[in-house]
Design an enzyme around this catalytic site. Structure first.
Site, PDB file in Angstrom:
ATOM      1  N   ARG A   1     -84.401 -81.507 -66.674  1.00  0.00           N
ATOM      2  CA  ARG A   1     -84.920 -81.729 -65.315  1.00  0.00           C
ATOM      3  C   ARG A   1     -83.727 -82.228 -64.510  1.00  0.00           C
ATOM      4  NH1 ARG A   1     -90.198 -83.725 -68.183  1.00  0.00           N
ATOM      5  NH2 ARG A   1     -91.598 -82.034 -67.634  1.00  0.00           N
TER       6      ARG A   1
ATOM      7  N   THR B   1     -95.594 -73.761 -69.073  1.00  0.00           N
ATOM      8  CA  THR B   1     -95.970 -75.171 -69.214  1.00  0.00           C
ATOM      9  C   THR B   1     -97.263 -75.212 -70.012  1.00  0.00           C
ATOM     10  OG1 THR B   1     -96.911 -77.098 -68.091  1.00  0.00           O
ATOM     11  CG2 THR B   1     -96.957 -75.055 -66.845  1.00  0.00           C
TER      12      THR B   1
ATOM     13  N   ALA C   1    -115.978 -82.403 -78.930  1.00  0.00           N
ATOM     14  CA  ALA C   1    -115.908 -83.810 -78.491  1.00  0.00           C
ATOM     15  C   ALA C   1    -117.223 -84.255 -77.849  1.00  0.00           C
ATOM     16  CB  ALA C   1    -114.775 -83.966 -77.481  1.00  0.00           C
TER      17      ALA C   1
ATOM     18  N   ARG D   1    -100.683 -84.234 -67.394  1.00  0.00           N
ATOM     19  CA  ARG D   1    -100.362 -85.272 -66.420  1.00  0.00           C
ATOM     20  C   ARG D   1    -101.329 -85.254 -65.236  1.00  0.00           C
ATOM     21  NH1 ARG D   1     -94.230 -84.750 -65.806  1.00  0.00           N
ATOM     22  NH2 ARG D   1     -94.948 -82.656 -65.422  1.00  0.00           N
TER      23      ARG D   1
ATOM     24  N   GLN E   1     -97.881 -81.603 -79.205  1.00  0.00           N
ATOM     25  CA  GLN E   1     -98.620 -80.538 -78.517  1.00  0.00           C
ATOM     26  C   GLN E   1     -97.695 -79.515 -77.875  1.00  0.00           C
ATOM     27  OE1 GLN E   1    -101.988 -82.656 -76.096  1.00  0.00           O
ATOM     28  NE2 GLN E   1    -100.444 -84.147 -76.660  1.00  0.00           N
TER      29      GLN E   1
END
Ligand code: F6P
Length: 328
Positions: A76, A130, A191, A176, A260
Site C-alpha cells: 500500500r 479482494t 451460524a 472491514r 482467510q
C-alpha cells in the site's frame, strides 16, 4: 485491434487475495497471444515509482495458477498518493516504454489508477482482487469465493469443539466495511447469528436470540462477527457481555485473521481470473481505458473505474432473512 499499445504493465496492489496469481498469468499469456510485451511491476505502486520492473513471458507464469498470494508482491504505497510520487511513476513507466497498465486490487488501488489516468491520460484497466467482495460492478471479486470456502471449512472445525463442550463461539471474520464474507459463510456454516457492518443487530436482540436458541434445545452456538460490525463491542467484549448476562453460556472466541486471505484459489476464482485477465488486455488493445473488468450474471462486463470506486455492492437483505429462518 489498435496497434498503439505494445507494452502492458501489470501490478497487484493492496491486500493480496487468492486468484491474483491466476490473473497475472492470464494477463501475461493474453499479451503473448496478441504479440504484446508484458512487464511485471513489483510491489504495487511503490515498485512503479522505483521502476521495479521485469519482463514476463508465457513461461514465466508456469505453475502459479494454483498459488495463493501474489508473485508480483503487493504494497500500500503512501508515496503514490502524492503528485510527486505519481510523477516519478509516470517517468519510470515512460522510460521503460510501458504504454498501459492493469492493476489487480481493491477500490484504493483503483482510485490510484483513476487519478493517474486523469493526470497523465495514461491507459489503465482494473481487475477486482479482494476477499471482501465490496466492489461495485462485479458480483464476485477475486479471492472472495476462496475465502468463503476457507471460512466455512474452519467454522466446521470449530463446531466440533462447540458441540462437544456445549459452548458458544464468537468467530470473527474479515470484512472491514462489508459483511459479504460473514453473511455468506455464516449461512454456509449454519451460524445462529451473523453480525455485519451493514445492519446493527443490537446487543439486546443478540441476547434474545441466544436465549431463544438455548430454549429451543440447542446445546452449542456459532455467532459469526464481521470485523467491521457496528454492535459497538469487540468479539472479546462480546464474550464478557454474554457471559455476564447469560451465565448458562460458556463462551469462546476465535479470530480467523489473515488465514482467510491465503491458500490455493478455488476453481471459481481461477476461472474468473483467467476470464478477467483476457478481457482486461483485449479491452486495452481495443483502445478502452479507465474501466474495471468484472463479472455480472456470468458475463464479463466493463464498469467505469469511477463508478466501481464510488458505487457500493450492497448485501442481499434476503440473505439476512434466510439466515434468520435457518437458525430457528
Ligand atoms: O481488504 C481486505 C482485507 O483483508 C480486509 O478484510 C481487512 O480488514 C484488511 O484487508 C486487513 O488489511 P492488512 O492485511 O493490511 O492488515
Amino acid at each position: 485491434m489498435s496497434k498503439s499499445i505494445t507494452k502492458i504493465g501489470v501490478l497487484t496492489s493492496g491486500g493480496d487475495s487468492p486468484g491474483m496469481n491466476a490473473a497475472i498469468r492470464s494477463v501475461v499469456r493474453t499479451c503473448a497471444f496478441h504479440n504484446i510485451e508484458c512487464i511485471g511491476i513489483y510491489r504495487g505502486y511503490q515498485g512503479m515509482i522505483e521502476g521495479d520492473f521485469k519482463e514476463m513471458g508465457p513461461r514465466s507464469v508456469n505453475n502459479i495458477v494454483n498459488k495463493g498470494g501474489t508473485v508480483l508482491k503487493s504494497a500500500r504505497s503512501v508515496e503514490f498518493r502524492t503528485p510527486e510520487g505519481r510523477k516519478k511513476a509516470y517517468e519510470k513507466l515512460t522510460e521503460a516504454g510501458i504504454d498501459a497498465f492493469i492493476v489487480i486490487g481493491g477500490d484504493g488501488s483503483f482510485t490510484g489508477a483513476e487519478i493517474f489516468n486523469n493526470e497523465y491520460n495514461f491507459p489503465v484497466m482494473g481487475i477486482p482482487g479482494t476477499i471482501d467482495n465490496d466492489i461495485f460492478g462485479t458480483s464476485h471479486t477475486l479471492g472472495y469465493d476462496t475465502a468463503l470456502n476457507t471460512v466455512v471449512d474452519v467454522i466446521d472445525k470449530i463446531r466440533d469443539t462447540a458441540s462437544s463442550h456445549n459452548r458458544l463461539f464468537f468467530v470473527e471474520v474479515m470484512g472491514r466495511d462489508a459483511g459479504h464474507i460473514a453473511l455468506n459463510a455464516g449461512i454456509g456454516a449454519g451460524a445462529e447469528e451473523i453480525l455485519i457492518p451493514e445492519e446493527d443487530l443490537g446487543l439486546e436482540r443478540l441476547l434474545e436470540s441466544l436465549r431463544k436458541s438455548k430454549a429451543s434445545g440447542k446445546s452449542s452456538s456459532i455467532v459469526v462477527v464481521s470485523e467491521g460490525d457496528k454492535i459497538g463491542k469487540s468479539v472479546f467484549e462480546l464474550k464478557d457481555y454474554v457471559e455476564e448476562n447469560l451465565p448458562e453460556y460458556e463462551v469462546r472466541v476465535s479470530v480467523l485473521g489473515h488465514m482467510q486471505r491465503g491458500g490455493a484459489p478455488s476453481c471459481f476464482d481461477r476461472v474468473l481470473a483467467s476470464r478477467l485477465g483476457v478481457k482486461a488486455v483485449e479491452s486495452l488493445l481495443e483502445g478502452k481505458s479507465n474501466f474495471m473488468v468484472g463479472i455480472l450474471k456470468d458475463v464479463i462486463e466493463l464498469t467505469p473505474l469511477e463508478q466501481a470506486i464510488k458505487g457500493e455492492y450492497p448485501i442481499d437483505l434476503e440473505l439476512v432473512r434466510v439466515s434468520d429462518i435457518m437458525s430457528i
